[in-house]
Design an enzyme around this catalytic site. Structure first.
Site, PDB file in Angstrom:
ATOM      1  N   HIS A 276       0.841  -1.201   0.000  1.00  0.00           N
ATOM      2  CA  HIS A 276       0.000   0.000   0.000  1.00  0.00           C
ATOM      3  C   HIS A 276       0.883   1.260   0.000  1.00  0.00           C
ATOM      4  O   HIS A 276       0.665   2.189  -0.780  1.00  0.00           O
ATOM      5  CB  HIS A 276      -0.919  -0.032   1.232  1.00  0.00           C
ATOM      6  CG  HIS A 276      -1.650   1.246   1.495  1.00  0.00           C
ATOM      7  ND1 HIS A 276      -2.952   1.455   1.111  1.00  0.00           N
ATOM      8  CD2 HIS A 276      -1.239   2.400   2.096  1.00  0.00           C
ATOM      9  CE1 HIS A 276      -3.315   2.677   1.469  1.00  0.00           C
ATOM     10  NE2 HIS A 276      -2.294   3.270   2.074  1.00  0.00           N
ATOM     11  N   GLU A 277       1.900   1.270   0.869  1.00  0.00           N
ATOM     12  CA  GLU A 277       2.794   2.433   0.937  1.00  0.00           C
ATOM     13  C   GLU A 277       3.555   2.612  -0.380  1.00  0.00           C
ATOM     14  O   GLU A 277       3.741   3.741  -0.851  1.00  0.00           O
ATOM     15  CB  GLU A 277       3.790   2.293   2.098  1.00  0.00           C
ATOM     16  CG  GLU A 277       3.148   2.244   3.484  1.00  0.00           C
ATOM     17  CD  GLU A 277       2.349   3.500   3.809  1.00  0.00           C
ATOM     18  OE1 GLU A 277       2.730   4.579   3.329  1.00  0.00           O
ATOM     19  OE2 GLU A 277       1.329   3.394   4.519  1.00  0.00           O
ATOM     20  N   HIS A 280       1.455   4.355  -2.933  1.00  0.00           N
ATOM     21  CA  HIS A 280       1.442   5.827  -2.862  1.00  0.00           C
ATOM     22  C   HIS A 280       2.571   6.410  -3.710  1.00  0.00           C
ATOM     23  O   HIS A 280       2.398   7.406  -4.400  1.00  0.00           O
ATOM     24  CB  HIS A 280       1.624   6.303  -1.414  1.00  0.00           C
ATOM     25  CG  HIS A 280       0.361   6.246  -0.596  1.00  0.00           C
ATOM     26  ND1 HIS A 280      -0.815   6.809  -1.009  1.00  0.00           N
ATOM     27  CD2 HIS A 280       0.107   5.698   0.621  1.00  0.00           C
ATOM     28  CE1 HIS A 280      -1.749   6.614  -0.086  1.00  0.00           C
ATOM     29  NE2 HIS A 280      -1.209   5.932   0.910  1.00  0.00           N
ATOM     30  N   GLU A 354      -5.849   7.092  -1.070  1.00  0.00           N
ATOM     31  CA  GLU A 354      -5.884   5.867  -0.263  1.00  0.00           C
ATOM     32  C   GLU A 354      -6.545   4.735  -1.045  1.00  0.00           C
ATOM     33  O   GLU A 354      -6.069   3.599  -1.021  1.00  0.00           O
ATOM     34  CB  GLU A 354      -6.634   6.111   1.052  1.00  0.00           C
ATOM     35  CG  GLU A 354      -5.901   7.009   2.029  1.00  0.00           C
ATOM     36  CD  GLU A 354      -4.484   6.544   2.325  1.00  0.00           C
ATOM     37  OE1 GLU A 354      -4.269   5.325   2.454  1.00  0.00           O
ATOM     38  OE2 GLU A 354      -3.589   7.403   2.383  1.00  0.00           O
ATOM     39  N   ASP A 358      -4.682   1.314  -2.025  1.00  0.00           N
ATOM     40  CA  ASP A 358      -5.298   0.023  -1.690  1.00  0.00           C
ATOM     41  C   ASP A 358      -5.408  -0.851  -2.941  1.00  0.00           C
ATOM     42  O   ASP A 358      -5.122  -2.052  -2.894  1.00  0.00           O
ATOM     43  CB  ASP A 358      -6.704   0.229  -1.100  1.00  0.00           C
ATOM     44  CG  ASP A 358      -6.663   0.659   0.358  1.00  0.00           C
ATOM     45  OD1 ASP A 358      -5.559   0.675   0.944  1.00  0.00           O
ATOM     46  OD2 ASP A 358      -7.737   0.973   0.910  1.00  0.00           O
TER      47      ASP A 358
HETATM   48 ZN   LIG Z   1      -2.123   5.221   2.645  1.00  0.00          ZN
END
Ligand SMILES: [Zn+2]
Length: 410
Positions: A276-277, A280, A354, A358
């Protein structure tokens, strides 16, 4: 200070409007606990957890309402009691130049604000967070953090503020110079902060060799994400709440995981959280947020410039003359509604990001481990299971858990 002054009307409507809107949002959000949860969320949150989350939210919200009521009351009394004019006359007596007087006045007010918020922060940390088993901060760490924070603000913010005041004092194109300086400053800080500033507050140590380290490095390699370092951060010294973050530019990515995160999650969940990070970064969310922030600050400095040139702006706060430093403070009061509106934009962008991160994690690791990790985090942190849309809209940088799970399941 009269009703024929449009700045005065704008400031009163702004301060009281923002205050009341926040109170309405807080109580609507608490009222959500009285409604039955959607079926999906009932599977995750037991009745006991919902009840506990409701109590926790109630106590935190009541403290927030008390805090904002106290700060609006202090502001209005100071303002309508001629406090700003008194401050102006007192600081003029120092006999300093406009730039130094400005730094002094802003410093005094920041210190006063810090002292006012101290009892509320202490109550939050040592009473509410402690009652629900989140707090691990000692009084020493709590005071140390505050002192370090103040020193850093003075050390980094002082010279920056001086430069901004000097631009507005001497330059025709002050708005442009200020904007460029602040842009440069935020880019340098984004680079410096994980290297120099965060280690002042948190201890970083390399993650021990073993399956977790190998798994995370293998995942990063598979996603073509150049990781040079994985560290563990001693977040547990302050709170039992968990977190993860990534930092670094170009080919020097650093991953930092809170020890509390490693404690509570399986390896598959930790890998999904890392994915997930990484998502980003792959979707370029950091530069997008940075650009939006810079556009917002450009607009803010332009409005500041307009305000500083108007004697009526100063008289709205009972101040005679046009003192520069105090002008910045007064502007921060009148700017509140605009800042709230612009905040809506950046929170909405952040919630969108987000969902994208995801989706990236789902394509990298499948949806199950991230969903498990998110459920665990929400239950452990006693997150509001079903927040009111107004609160989400005003404050949530992350979508509510139900929406994230629904999107991952699709
Ligand atoms: Zn996040």
């Amino acid at each position: 200070m009269s009703l024929s002054n449009p700045w005065f009307i704008a400031a009163v409507v702004g301060v009281l409007g923002v205050f009341h809107l926040e109170i309405v949002a807080t109580f609507l959000n608490l009222a959500q606990f009285r409604h039955a949860l959607p079926a999906r969320l009932r599977e995750i949150f037991s009745e006991e957890t919902v009840q506990k989350a409701g109590e926790y939210a109630g106590k935190s919200s009541h403290l927030d309402v008390l805090r904002s009521t106290a700060s609006v009351a202090v502001l209005v009394c100071f303002w309508w009691g001629g406090g700003f004019d008194w401050l102006q006359r007192w600081s003029a007596g120092w006999g300093w130049s406009a730039v130094y007087t400005g730094i002094g006045v802003i410093g005094v007010l920041l210190l006063a604000q810090n002292l006012l918020s101290l009892p509320f922060d202490a109550w939050d940390t040592f009473k509410i967070e402690a009652e629900y088993g989140f707090n691990r901060t000692t009084v020493g760490t709590f005071i140390g953090d505050r002192v370090k924070g103040l020193l850093l603000t003075a050390l980094l913010g002082g010279p920056l503020l001086g430069l901004i005041l000097w631009f507005f004092q001497t330059q025709v194109h002050a708005v442009l110079y200020t904007w460029l300086t602040v842009a440069g400053f935020s880019i340098v800080m984004a680079w410096l902060s994980p290297r120099l500033l965060m280690p002042l507050f948190l201890k970083f140590k390399p993650l021990d060799d073993g399956p977790l380290r190998e798994g995370l490095l293998a995942l990063a390699a598979r996603l073509k994400f150049p990781v040079v370092d994985i560290s563990v951060v001693d977040g547990s010294r302050r709170s039992s709440k968990a977190n993860a973050f990534l930092s670094g530019f170009g080919k020097n990515k650093r991953i930092a995981l809170f020890d509390t995160l490693i404690e509570k999650h399986t390896q598959a969940e930790l890998e999904a959280i890392l994915a997930h990070e990484i998502g980003h970064h792959k979707c370029r969310h950091v530069p997008q947020q940075l650009i939006l922030g810079l556009l917002e600050s450009g607009l803010m400095f332009y409005l500041l410039h307009l305000a500083l040139q108007s004697p009526e702006f100063f008289s709205a706060f009972g101040v005679t003359g046009q003192p520069l430093g105090l002008g910045l403070v007064l502007f921060s009061i009148i700017y509140q509604p605009a800042s709230l509106l612009l905040g809506l934009l950046s929170s909405a962008l952040s919630r969108r990001h987000e969902f994208q991160a995801d989706a990236y994690a789902r394509s990298a690791c499948g949806s199950a481990p991230l969903m498990d990790g998110l459920k665990k985090l929400s239950v452990d942190h006693l997150t509001h299971p079903n927040p009111h849309p107004l609160t989400v809209w005003l404050h949530y940088s992350h979508p509510p858990i139900g929406q994230r799970l629904a999107a991952l399941e699709k």
